[in-house]
Design a protein around this motif. Structure first.
Motif, PDB file in Angstrom:
ATOM      1  N   CYS A   1      -2.132   4.159  -6.685  1.00 55.11           N
ATOM      2  CA  CYS A   1      -3.062   5.209  -7.140  1.00 55.11           C
ATOM      3  C   CYS A   1      -2.368   6.566  -7.172  1.00 55.11           C
ATOM      4  O   CYS A   1      -2.635   7.409  -8.044  1.00 55.11           O
ATOM      5  N   ARG A   2      -1.470   6.790  -6.200  1.00 57.44           N
ATOM      6  CA  ARG A   2      -0.735   8.043  -6.171  1.00 57.44           C
ATOM      7  C   ARG A   2       0.153   8.190  -7.398  1.00 57.44           C
ATOM      8  O   ARG A   2       0.218   9.255  -8.024  1.00 57.44           O
ATOM      9  N   ASN A   3       0.829   7.090  -7.738  1.00 52.85           N
ATOM     10  CA  ASN A   3       1.692   7.124  -8.930  1.00 52.85           C
ATOM     11  C   ASN A   3       0.866   7.346 -10.202  1.00 52.85           C
ATOM     12  O   ASN A   3       1.267   8.097 -11.111  1.00 52.85           O
ATOM     13  N   ASN A   4      -0.304   6.659 -10.287  1.00 49.23           N
ATOM     14  CA  ASN A   4      -1.192   6.844 -11.468  1.00 49.23           C
ATOM     15  C   ASN A   4      -1.676   8.283 -11.559  1.00 49.23           C
ATOM     16  O   ASN A   4      -1.739   8.881 -12.643  1.00 49.23           O
TER      17      ASN A   4
ATOM     18  N   TRP B   1      -6.054   6.344  -0.371  1.00 44.81           N
ATOM     19  CA  TRP B   1      -5.208   6.877   0.705  1.00 44.81           C
ATOM     20  C   TRP B   1      -5.952   6.949   2.028  1.00 44.81           C
ATOM     21  O   TRP B   1      -5.394   6.657   3.086  1.00 44.81           O
ATOM     22  N   ALA B   2      -7.223   7.266   1.982  1.00 45.31           N
ATOM     23  CA  ALA B   2      -8.031   7.288   3.199  1.00 45.31           C
ATOM     24  C   ALA B   2      -8.192   5.890   3.764  1.00 45.31           C
ATOM     25  O   ALA B   2      -8.102   5.681   4.991  1.00 45.31           O
TER      26      ALA B   2
ATOM     27  N   LYS C   1      -1.797  -5.662  10.448  1.00 45.12           N
ATOM     28  CA  LYS C   1      -0.622  -5.081   9.808  1.00 45.12           C
ATOM     29  C   LYS C   1      -0.579  -5.408   8.317  1.00 45.12           C
ATOM     30  O   LYS C   1      -0.246  -4.552   7.473  1.00 45.12           O
ATOM     31  N   ASN C   2      -0.875  -6.669   7.950  1.00 42.98           N
ATOM     32  CA  ASN C   2      -0.858  -7.057   6.528  1.00 42.98           C
ATOM     33  C   ASN C   2      -1.928  -6.271   5.740  1.00 42.98           C
ATOM     34  O   ASN C   2      -1.697  -5.851   4.593  1.00 42.98           O
ATOM     35  N   HIS C   3      -3.124  -6.114   6.327  1.00 44.33           N
ATOM     36  CA  HIS C   3      -4.193  -5.354   5.664  1.00 44.33           C
ATOM     37  C   HIS C   3      -3.778  -3.895   5.465  1.00 44.33           C
ATOM     38  O   HIS C   3      -4.008  -3.297   4.383  1.00 44.33           O
ATOM     39  N   ALA C   4      -3.154  -3.304   6.469  1.00 45.93           N
ATOM     40  CA  ALA C   4      -2.690  -1.922   6.362  1.00 45.93           C
ATOM     41  C   ALA C   4      -1.617  -1.791   5.299  1.00 45.93           C
ATOM     42  O   ALA C   4      -1.587  -0.822   4.520  1.00 45.93           O
ATOM     43  N   LEU C   5      -0.702  -2.807   5.240  1.00 47.64           N
ATOM     44  CA  LEU C   5       0.355  -2.763   4.229  1.00 47.64           C
ATOM     45  C   LEU C   5      -0.217  -2.869   2.819  1.00 47.64           C
ATOM     46  O   LEU C   5       0.212  -2.160   1.898  1.00 47.64           O
ATOM     47  N   ALA C   6      -1.228  -3.726   2.621  1.00 47.21           N
ATOM     48  CA  ALA C   6      -1.846  -3.884   1.292  1.00 47.21           C
ATOM     49  C   ALA C   6      -2.543  -2.589   0.873  1.00 47.21           C
ATOM     50  O   ALA C   6      -2.467  -2.146  -0.294  1.00 47.21           O
ATOM     51  N   ARG C   7      -3.238  -1.992   1.863  1.00 44.08           N
ATOM     52  CA  ARG C   7      -3.908  -0.740   1.545  1.00 44.08           C
ATOM     53  C   ARG C   7      -2.899   0.363   1.199  1.00 44.08           C
ATOM     54  O   ARG C   7      -3.144   1.191   0.296  1.00 44.08           O
ATOM     55  N   MET C   8      -1.805   0.362   1.890  1.00 46.05           N
ATOM     56  CA  MET C   8      -0.787   1.377   1.628  1.00 46.05           C
ATOM     57  C   MET C   8      -0.184   1.196   0.227  1.00 46.05           C
ATOM     58  O   MET C   8       0.062   2.187  -0.484  1.00 46.05           O
ATOM     59  N   ARG C   9       0.045  -0.062  -0.150  1.00 46.27           N
ATOM     60  CA  ARG C   9       0.569  -0.322  -1.505  1.00 46.27           C
ATOM     61  C   ARG C   9      -0.431   0.123  -2.581  1.00 46.27           C
ATOM     62  O   ARG C   9      -0.055   0.729  -3.599  1.00 46.27           O
ATOM     63  N   ALA C  10      -1.730  -0.177  -2.348  1.00 49.44           N
ATOM     64  CA  ALA C  10      -2.755   0.237  -3.317  1.00 49.44           C
ATOM     65  C   ALA C  10      -2.825   1.759  -3.420  1.00 49.44           C
ATOM     66  O   ALA C  10      -2.955   2.351  -4.509  1.00 49.44           O
ATOM     67  N   ALA C  11      -2.750   2.416  -2.223  1.00 49.21           N
ATOM     68  CA  ALA C  11      -2.781   3.884  -2.229  1.00 49.21           C
ATOM     69  C   ALA C  11      -1.569   4.457  -2.946  1.00 49.21           C
ATOM     70  O   ALA C  11      -1.664   5.452  -3.681  1.00 49.21           O
ATOM     71  N   GLU C  12      -0.401   3.833  -2.741  1.00 48.18           N
ATOM     72  CA  GLU C  12       0.806   4.311  -3.404  1.00 48.18           C
ATOM     73  C   GLU C  12       0.696   4.151  -4.919  1.00 48.18           C
ATOM     74  O   GLU C  12       1.136   5.027  -5.698  1.00 48.18           O
TER      75      GLU C  12
END
Length: 503
Positions: A185-188, A144-145, A172-183
């Protein structure tokens, strides 16, 4: 109330409490063991005490005919039974308390160990799940960070007028990928958190309460067994009290059986000699010219008579014991009759057993040959006939001895009244057979001193004077007579009460 409900967070308390309960059970087992050792030692000492004071041997058996001696022996016997009950207490306590509780203690230790191991395993599983949750949580925080950082960089690039479109799209694409990964991890993290909470709920509301309740049941069961052991400690003692009471009643009854008059009468019957007391010594008037030698001979008719100690041919004592004093002869004859009666009973029992065995063999030939028993049956019949003949012979002699007692007393009285002169005249005939009985050289058993003067008027006796030193050749056999040797060489029987043993 349950441990699992009220003490779900007191694992250390439950651990110490259950261990304390096992320690108490073990202490009680050791206590009972020491009690049994005391009982066994007490019983052993009682048995040794009764053995020490119990009478054995012919002389002691003779004394036990008196009621006060017999009662003491009964007391010793009852005390032996009492010791047996103390041993029974020790045996029952060992078997019903020590052995059973020791085995139960081992089972409890194993059960407690299993339950505490289950608690520890459940705690380890919960701790492992929590650590796994923490790692996922940290990963979610990190992702998330990173996503937040990437988003800020994309916004910065978009606002930067010098940045190209390619650089803005890339940010923007890098930020979107990071956001998906963070999401992701959040679900896990959310799923793992839910899983951990379920495990923690099961741990605190199901697993731990069940285990603690099992420990509670185990501890309460231990308390019940311990309570039973406490009760057994008293019941085992109570079970022997009726018999112990009978033993004590027997001891008390032994005291009431004593009959002092009967004991005195028995002593008289056993040891009365049948002789009259010594007659008065006659006055010898020396002024009338009586020779001292004659007077001395009258007082002691056997003085100066040489005893034939060394004689090659010795005549055996009479079979009917006629060479003995009257009372002693009766006792010897009665003892002989008793011995023959015992032997006859034994032979008769043996004959009956052989007859029964022959009957069995006749009905069951496979068990043995009946004819093989004939020699034994014949020999037993001969023995019975011989013993019956001897018994009749000794009974006849005993009846003669009992019937002739009065006449022998009359003779003694006449002799004492008419003087000792008649005894002097027939002394050589009276003691001829007696002399033959003591021909072999014997070693004296001790010395004794005559307390009174005794005139031996009966066959087998000798006369002694007050203050005379005598050698003891045969001790008193319980009939009131002892055999002594005078310094002059005379040997014969005298009343035991007339002398005092010299230390």
């Amino acid at each position: 109330m349950d441990w699992g409900t009220d003490l779900w967070d007191q694992n250390d308390v439950i651990d110490k409490h259950t261990q304390s309960g096992l320690d108490l059970l073990e202490r009680y087992i050791k206590f009972v063991k020491e009690r049994t050792e005391i009982e066994q030692s007490y019983a052993k000492q009682l048995r040794n005490l009764t053995k020490k004071y119990s009478k054995r041997g012919g002389k002691e058996e003779q004394e036990c005919k008196f009621s006060n001696h017999a009662s003491f022996q009964e007391i010793l016997n009852e005390l032996g039974d009492y010791a047996g009950q103390r041993e029974l207490v020790a045996e029952n306590m060992t078997a019903n308390i020590c052995d059973k509780l020791t085995k139960y203690l081992q089972d409890l230790k194993q059960e407690r160990k299993t339950h505490l191991s289950d608690v520890k395993k459940a705690q380890q599983n919960l701790e492992s799940s929590f650590k796994h949750l923490e790692s996922i949580k940290k990963r979610f925080a990190k992702e998330w960070a990173e996503a937040d950082k990437a988003t800020q960089q994309a916004e910065k690039a978009e606002n930067d007028t010098n940045a190209t479109k390619v650089e803005v799209d890339k940010a923007k694409n890098h930020a979107l990928a990071r956001m998906r990964a963070a999401e992701e991890c959040r679900n896990n993290y959310a799923a793992e958190l839910q899983k951990y909470n379920n495990e923690q709920k099961i741990f605190y509301y199901t697993d731990i309460p069940q285990i603690y309740n099992k420990l509670q049941v185990m501890d309460e069961r231990r308390i019940q067994h311990l309570a039973e052991g406490y009760c057994l400690f008293a019941h085992i003692e109570k079970d022997v009290l009726p018999i112990i009471s009978k033993c004590l009643e027997g001891i008390a009854a032994a005291g009431t059986k004593i009959d002092h008059k009967k004991d005195s009468k028995l002593l008289i019957e056993q040891h009365k000699s049948g002789f009259e007391r010594p007659a008065d010594v006659e006055f010898e008037d020396y002024s009338q010219g009586i020779k001292p030698s004659n007077s001395e001979s009258n007082l002691n008719p056997l003085k100066g008579r040489k005893h034939k100690i060394f004689k090659k041919h010795k005549s055996p004592p009479a079979e009917d014991f006629s060479h003995l004093p009257p009372e002693q002869r009766k006792k010897k004859l009665q003892a002989k009759i008793d011995d023959i009666t015992k032997e006859l009973t034994k032979e008769q029992d043996s004959g009956e057993a052989l007859e029964k065995m022959r009957g069995v063999y006749e009905q069951n030939p496979q068990m043995g040959d009946p004819s093989s028993l004939e020699p034994q049956i014949t020999q037993t019949s001969q023995n019975i006939g011989r013993l019956r003949g001897e018994l009749a012979k000794y009974e006849t002699w005993l009846s003669e001895a009992v019937g002739g007692e009065d006449s022998s007393h009359n003779i003694i009285n006449n002799n004492s009244q008419s003087g000792i002169i008649a005894t002097q005249n027939s002394s050589s005939n009276v003691y001829s057979e007696f002399d033959d009985e003591f021909d072999d050289i014997e070693s004296p058993l001790g010395q004794c001193t005559a307390l009174y003067t005794f005139t031996g008027n009966s066959e087998g006796t000798i006369s002694i004077t007050e203050g005379e030193l005598l050698s003891v050749m045969e001790e008193d056999k319980g009939d009131g007579w002892m055999r002594v040797l005078r310094a002059s060489g005379q040997e014969g029987y005298i009343p035991t009460s007339y002398v005092k043993l010299t230390p």
